[in-house]
Design an enzyme around this catalytic site. Structure first.
Site, short mmCIF file in Angstrom:
data_model
loop_
_atom_site.label_atom_id
_atom_site.label_comp_id
_atom_site.label_asym_id
_atom_site.label_seq_id
_atom_site.Cartn_x
_atom_site.Cartn_y
_atom_site.Cartn_z
N ASP A 81 0.88 -1.21 -0.05
CA ASP A 81 0.27 0.03 -0.13
C ASP A 81 1.07 1.16 0.10
OD1 ASP A 81 -2.07 1.99 0.37
OD2 ASP A 81 -2.77 0.96 2.33
N LYS A 82 1.72 1.57 -0.99
CA LYS A 82 2.38 2.57 -1.25
C LYS A 82 2.14 3.92 -1.08
CE LYS A 82 5.38 0.09 -4.64
NZ LYS A 82 6.98 0.18 -4.14
N ASN A 127 10.79 -7.98 -8.10
CA ASN A 127 10.28 -6.88 -8.73
C ASN A 127 11.30 -5.66 -8.50
OD1 ASN A 127 9.93 -4.44 -6.51
ND2 ASN A 127 10.06 -6.06 -5.39
N ARG A 128 10.96 -4.60 -9.72
CA ARG A 128 11.65 -3.70 -10.01
C ARG A 128 11.06 -2.54 -9.97
NH1 ARG A 128 13.15 -6.48 -14.49
NH2 ARG A 128 12.00 -5.88 -16.44
N MET A 129 9.90 -2.01 -9.09
CA MET A 129 8.81 -1.30 -9.17
C MET A 129 9.68 0.10 -9.46
SD MET A 129 6.06 -2.90 -9.13
CE MET A 129 4.91 -1.83 -9.12
N GLY A 130 10.45 0.43 -8.28
CA GLY A 130 11.27 1.86 -8.31
C GLY A 130 10.59 2.90 -7.72
N PHE A 131 9.77 2.52 -6.49
CA PHE A 131 9.32 3.46 -5.63
C PHE A 131 8.19 4.12 -6.42
CE2 PHE A 131 13.02 4.19 -2.58
CZ PHE A 131 12.77 3.00 -2.12
N SER A 199 16.36 -0.63 -0.81
CA SER A 199 15.53 -1.02 -2.23
C SER A 199 16.76 -1.01 -3.34
CB SER A 199 14.55 -0.08 -2.44
OG SER A 199 14.37 -0.34 -4.00
N ASN A 201 16.20 -1.06 -6.38
CA ASN A 201 15.39 -0.37 -7.59
C ASN A 201 15.81 1.02 -7.60
OD1 ASN A 201 14.96 -3.02 -8.55
ND2 ASN A 201 12.87 -2.71 -6.96
N THR A 202 16.37 1.71 -6.95
CA THR A 202 16.55 3.25 -7.17
C THR A 202 18.29 3.22 -7.46
OG1 THR A 202 14.60 4.04 -6.02
CG2 THR A 202 16.40 5.45 -5.92
N LYS A 234 15.70 0.09 7.60
CA LYS A 234 15.24 -0.97 6.80
C LYS A 234 16.50 -1.46 5.93
CE LYS A 234 12.20 -3.92 3.87
NZ LYS A 234 10.53 -3.58 3.42
N THR A 262 14.61 -8.23 6.26
CA THR A 262 15.05 -7.71 5.37
C THR A 262 14.38 -6.97 4.19
OG1 THR A 262 16.02 -9.43 3.98
CG2 THR A 262 17.25 -8.88 5.85
N ASN A 263 15.05 -6.17 3.25
CA ASN A 263 14.62 -5.80 2.15
C ASN A 263 14.73 -6.94 0.93
OD1 ASN A 263 13.34 -4.32 -0.15
ND2 ASN A 263 13.91 -2.64 1.10
N GLY A 321 10.40 -14.20 3.09
CA GLY A 321 9.89 -15.44 2.92
C GLY A 321 9.11 -16.22 3.99
N TYR A 342 4.72 -10.25 2.56
CA TYR A 342 4.34 -9.63 1.64
C TYR A 342 4.17 -10.89 0.38
CZ TYR A 342 3.96 -6.20 -2.41
OH TYR A 342 3.34 -5.52 -3.36
C1 LIG Z 1 6.14 -5.88 -5.43
C2 LIG Z 1 6.96 -5.55 -4.23
C3 LIG Z 1 7.14 -4.39 -3.98
C4 LIG Z 1 8.05 -3.92 -2.77
N1 LIG Z 1 8.14 -2.64 -2.39
C5 LIG Z 1 8.81 -2.09 -1.31
C6 LIG Z 1 8.80 -0.75 -1.08
O1 LIG Z 1 8.21 0.13 -1.66
N2 LIG Z 1 9.47 -0.43 0.29
C7 LIG Z 1 10.06 -1.47 0.78
O2 LIG Z 1 10.81 -1.00 1.90
N3 LIG Z 1 9.93 -2.69 0.44
C8 LIG Z 1 9.16 -3.29 -0.57
N4 LIG Z 1 9.42 -4.49 -0.76
C9 LIG Z 1 10.01 -5.56 0.06
C10 LIG Z 1 8.95 -6.29 1.05
O3 LIG Z 1 8.43 -5.09 2.02
C11 LIG Z 1 9.76 -7.10 2.03
O4 LIG Z 1 10.93 -6.66 2.50
C12 LIG Z 1 10.31 -8.22 1.02
O5 LIG Z 1 9.50 -8.28 -0.19
C13 LIG Z 1 10.45 -9.60 1.61
O6 LIG Z 1 9.30 -9.91 2.33
P1 LIG Z 1 8.18 -11.11 1.62
O7 LIG Z 1 9.48 -12.30 1.29
O8 LIG Z 1 7.65 -11.48 2.46
O9 LIG Z 1 7.74 -10.75 0.31
C14 LIG Z 1 8.49 -4.95 -1.98
C15 LIG Z 1 8.39 -6.08 -2.07
C16 LIG Z 1 7.52 -6.81 -3.51
C17 LIG Z 1 7.33 -8.05 -3.73
#
Ligand SMILES: Cc1cc2nc3c(=O)[nH]c(=O)nc-3n(C[C@H](O)[C@H](O)[C@H](O)COP(=O)(O)O)c2cc1C
Length: 380
Positions: A81-82, A127-131, A199, A201-202, A234, A262-263, A321, A342
């Protein structure tokens, strides 16, 4: 029968319109509508139905941390929920807290699509959404509309975190002012705040994890904060141990409230997936971060390292995970006070949170524990 896993997911994941980002936007659109209209009878009824299906209330799972009340330890991770458009619905899905963002000072579109891929063979996503987000001012407006003064003063029954990132257009040397600008917009509208420097992706963002670059950011934020809100950082799973230790020292110097570990990872080893189906390119060639099952073990190792280095004195939010109660228990016993999800939630569906909580209660009972806090960092 779990309708999501047996019926809904197969349709969603395989249909013509199964582009993962499209699906995500549709889901968020519905949830945003539900939240926006939360005072209308239909929305109230739906909230109530969701809560009946997905919530589990048990005092043994509750914790007080940073002066905030968490009714359970499972939270929604950042990135779902960005823009904070559905901040009021996450509690009805059984979560104990939710982290909004990442939000940046400047609104930005993110990277060109496609930028989100499912790797079902690995229970993972790339993912490489890029904020992509509407910016800090827009989020502040959305949260103000939704909550009025309800988020402050604290404590809130459902803590909301706000995850801050650097705008792509801001040079790395000016990162501190960028984070500060977002914090100034949002500081009244979150219960805790996160400095996201992890991240992949930036461009250059992860270099901000180095002491010289991180210090001015933390100094600026904590000066503005003046001890009012818990501030966390983070980190990436790909840092070396020395680099993590250096972050922990800064965390102490700048009185951070905790670490989120972690991220996503930029590593590609151990994946079964060789080719990303929708692009036909090899998974090595596709830029981005991997989340989900392949991240689980490394993220737990990082949590354990932080716990040991800080003798359990710095709260950790563990993420990476988590699909099963065993995964969540592993994070907690490694030292995490709270756990976020997530990718697992996307794969397993909304019944997952309750399933995790039931499993945690069972594990506690088997060990004679009466409160979840007794399990944090428990050596087994
Ligand atoms: C599609 C997607 C977008 C994400 N966007 C962000 C983000 O904007 N900021 C952030 O701190 N982490 C972001 N994450 C990372 C998650 O918050 C989390 O740290 C990571 O996915 C590991 O958890 P998981 O294995 O439960 O997905 C994103 C992950 C996914 C899959």
């Amino acid at each position: 029968m779990d309708i999501y896993r047996s019926v809904i997911r197969p349709v969603l994941f395989s249909g013509v319109k199964a582009d993962p980002e499209w699906l995500h936007q549709q889901t968020l659109g519905v949830l945003g509508w539900l939240d926006y209209h939360h005072q209308q009878p239909l929305a109230r009824w739906l909230h109530h139905q969701l809560a009946k299906a997905y919530c589990l209330n048990d005092d043994r799972l509750a914790q007080s941390l940073w002066g905030l009340q968490f009714s359970n330890p499972i939270g929604l991770a950042a990135g779902f929920d960005k823009d904070g458009v559905a901040s009021g619905v996450w509690s009805s899905f059984g979560f104990g807290f939710a982290e909004l963002g990442t939000v940046t000072f400047t609104p930005q579109p993110g990277n060109p699509p496609p930028r989100l891929f499912r790797l079902p063979l690995d229970n993972a996503a790339l993912n490489r959404m890029g904020f992509n987000n509407q910016g800090a001012a827009a989020m502040a407006h959305t949260l103000q509309q939704r909550w009025g003064n309800a988020l402050s003063p604290l404590p809130s029954p459902f803590p909301i975190g706000v995850n801050l990132g650097k705008s792509k257009s801001t040079p790395l040397e000016e990162a501190a002012a960028d984070y500060l600008g977002s914090f100034q917009w949002l500081k009244d509208w979150g219960n805790y705040f996160v400095v996201n420097v992890s991240s992949p992706n930036t461009p250059g963002l992860r270099s901000l994890q180095a002491t010289e670059q991180l210090e001015p950011i933390l100094a600026a934020l904590q000066q503005e904060n003046a001890g009012q809100k818990p501030l966390l950082i983070k980190i990436a799973p790909d840092l070396e141990w020395e680099a993590i230790a250096a972050v922990l020292e800064l965390a102490q110097t700048y009185k951070l409230a905790g670490i989120i570990a972690t991220n996503t990872t930029i590593r590609r080893d151990g994946l079964t997936t060789q080719v990303v189906r929708s692009t036909g390119k090899s998974v090595q060639e596709e830029a981005g971060g991997i989340s989900g099952a392949p991240l689980r073990q490394r993220s737990t190792e990082v949590i354990r390292f932080i716990w040991q280095e800080t003798q359990g004195n710095l709260p950790i939010i563990g993420v990476g995970g988590v699909f099963t109660p065993e995964d969540a228990w592993e994070k907690i016993t490694a030292g995490a006070s709270l756990v976020q999800v997530y990718t697992g939630w996307v794969y397993e569906g909304p019944a997952m949170v309750r399933h995790l909580l039931e499993g945690l209660l069972q594990k506690m009972a088997e060990r004679g524990l009466t409160s979840l806090s007794q399990a944090i960092g428990l050596k087994e």
